[in-house]
Design an enzyme around this catalytic site. Structure first.
Site, mmCIF file in Angstrom:
data_model
loop_
_atom_site.group_PDB
_atom_site.id
_atom_site.type_symbol
_atom_site.label_atom_id
_atom_site.label_comp_id
_atom_site.label_asym_id
_atom_site.label_seq_id
_atom_site.Cartn_x
_atom_site.Cartn_y
_atom_site.Cartn_z
ATOM 1 N N ARG A 1 0.823 -1.210 0.000
ATOM 2 C CA ARG A 1 0.000 0.000 0.000
ATOM 3 C C ARG A 1 0.858 1.262 0.000
ATOM 4 O O ARG A 1 0.443 2.305 0.509
ATOM 5 C CB ARG A 1 -0.968 0.026 1.182
ATOM 6 N N ARG B 1 -3.320 6.336 0.103
ATOM 7 C CA ARG B 1 -3.825 7.521 0.806
ATOM 8 C C ARG B 1 -2.798 8.225 1.674
ATOM 9 O O ARG B 1 -3.053 9.327 2.144
ATOM 10 C CB ARG B 1 -5.028 7.120 1.655
ATOM 11 N N ARG C 1 -6.391 11.313 -7.540
ATOM 12 C CA ARG C 1 -7.586 10.489 -7.408
ATOM 13 C C ARG C 1 -8.842 11.305 -7.154
ATOM 14 O O ARG C 1 -9.957 10.757 -7.137
ATOM 15 C CB ARG C 1 -7.414 9.525 -6.221
ATOM 16 N N ASP D 1 -6.696 -3.513 -7.536
ATOM 17 C CA ASP D 1 -7.449 -4.056 -6.406
ATOM 18 C C ASP D 1 -7.742 -5.520 -6.696
ATOM 19 O O ASP D 1 -7.918 -5.907 -7.862
ATOM 20 C CB ASP D 1 -8.757 -3.289 -6.200
ATOM 21 N N TYR E 1 -14.895 -12.719 -0.032
ATOM 22 C CA TYR E 1 -15.687 -11.545 -0.383
ATOM 23 C C TYR E 1 -16.930 -11.941 -1.174
ATOM 24 O O TYR E 1 -18.018 -11.380 -0.984
ATOM 25 C CB TYR E 1 -14.854 -10.571 -1.216
#
Length: 383
Positions: A66, A70, A79, A115, A190
């Protein structure tokens, strides 16, 4: 959703219960093109690939899971106004985001910005990333009929991924790009739950209550992830990592019986390419040997287990990746520095060691701290 149940690839249109395509002689002869970074001299001798292959790197390699995200103001800027999955499917944007932490931190690898649910999206499964929640499916997959109705992921649908990789590799020069995919259990978890879950009771129950449906779903997920990873590697990624974020919810017996075969199946799509393969999961200290045994070159270790103990459990014959505790990125520098040095010392007995976090970069991390950690690691001799 369509009624087709296979994941198609250039070598096979097998159904979800069939074995994945293995490399033919033609595949093996042209596994990676001559212009691939691993083949033309750009990345084969890089610190990262050298360590992954158990050699002696010119400097200690480090990258962060990551690292593109962010924690970077430039990421937030580029983004702005773009949905997560949309940003993954715009090749120029995905490439720019992938490159940002390499420019800022001087890390030894880029990790492809995408992702794990992108293969679902590209196959035609209704899925989105809901802010503050995570991946959410339009309809959970819980029955044999649901699995049979899963649409195909085609090779053609993966072209935005290949284009993003090509753009990125063209800019990286001698810095390797790592491709990645979600491991089948995490992807299937998921799909069964329809959203993130704390304990993954749905897929864990399905394994025992309806093992045939579980196997079909796990194989579908394996082929989707395997094809996704293959697209990245063939387009220019120099290594590939399988992420099993939720495998830590499993006991060893269930992992070995119900999950490991599907993870091996996913990797079967790319073994013949010759790129180093890494397997990482969180909360998987008791599963490390089984995770290695699906057939990988490197095992990632999360922050819960010291690397010297991980090395002992793995028999001292596999390179390791990890495992700085992300929680310490916000600690005083002297605490973080001491921890990084402890991680380096603990990993020194392994035949190769790539520094990384024991999980992803927290979004509140100060980017300057990551840069300083990289500088510290590079300052310590790889002897």
């Amino acid at each position: 959703m369509t009624s087709s149940s296979a994941v198609s690839n250039p070598a096979s249109n097998a159904g979800p219960n069939a074995a994945p395509a293995t490399a033919s002689k033609a595949d093996a002869a042209s596994a990676l093109p001559a212009g691939h970074p691993l083949m033309d001299g750009r990345t084969a001798d890089s610190p990262l690939i050298t360590a992954y292959r158990g050699g002696k790197p010119s400097r200690r390699p480090v990258w962060f899971m990551r690292q593109a995200g962010r924690s970077l103001p430039e990421y937030l800027k580029v983004r702005e106004g773009v949905a997560m999955l949309d940003s993954c499917l715009r090749p120029e944007l995905a490439s720019e985001i992938t490159l940002q932490p390499v420019r800022r931190h001087d890390v030894d690898a880029a990790i492809f910005f995408s992702d794990i649910v992108i293969p679902l999206k590209l196959a035609g499964v209704g899925v989105d990333i809901v802010p503050g929640v995570g991946p959410v499916l339009d309809k959970p997959v819980r029955t044999a009929a649901d699995v049979a109705a899963l649409p195909q992921l085609t090779w053609e649908a993966l072209e935005p991924i290949r284009e993003a990789v090509r753009l990125t590799v063209a800019e990286l020069g001698k810095t390797p790009l790592i491709g990645f995919a979600g491991a089948p259990f995490t992807l299937a978890a998921y799909m069964v739950e329809g959203k993130p879950s704390r304990d993954h009771l749905g897929p864990r129950t399905m394994m025992h209550a309806d093992p045939e449906t579980w196997t079909a779903l796990a194989n579908w997920a394996a082929d989707a992830s395997g094809l996704f990873l293959r697209a990245q590697l063939e387009a220019g990624a120099s290594a590939g990592q399988l992420f099993d974020s939720w495998a830590g919810s499993l006991g060893l017996a269930d992992y070995t019986k119900y999950v490991a075969p599907a993870s091996a199946r996913a990797l079967d799509h790319v073994r013949h390419l010759g790129a180093p393969l890494i397997h990482f999961g969180t909360g998987t200290s008791e599963l490390l040997v089984a995770m290695r045994d699906v057939g990988v070159d490197v095992v990632g270790v999360d922050y819960r287990l010291p690397l010297d103990e991980a090395n002992r459990r793995l028999g001292g014959n596999v390179p390791l990746q990890g495992n700085i505790d992300p929680a310490l990125l916000s600690a005083p520098w002297e605490v973080l520095e001491a921890h990084v040095r402890e991680v380096i010392a603990a990993g020194s007995a392994a035949p190769g060691h790539v520094l990384n976090l024991g999980h992803g970069v927290p979004p509140e991390t100060d980017p300057a701290v990551l840069t300083r950690v990289v500088q510290l690691i590079h300052s310590i001799s790889p002897e």
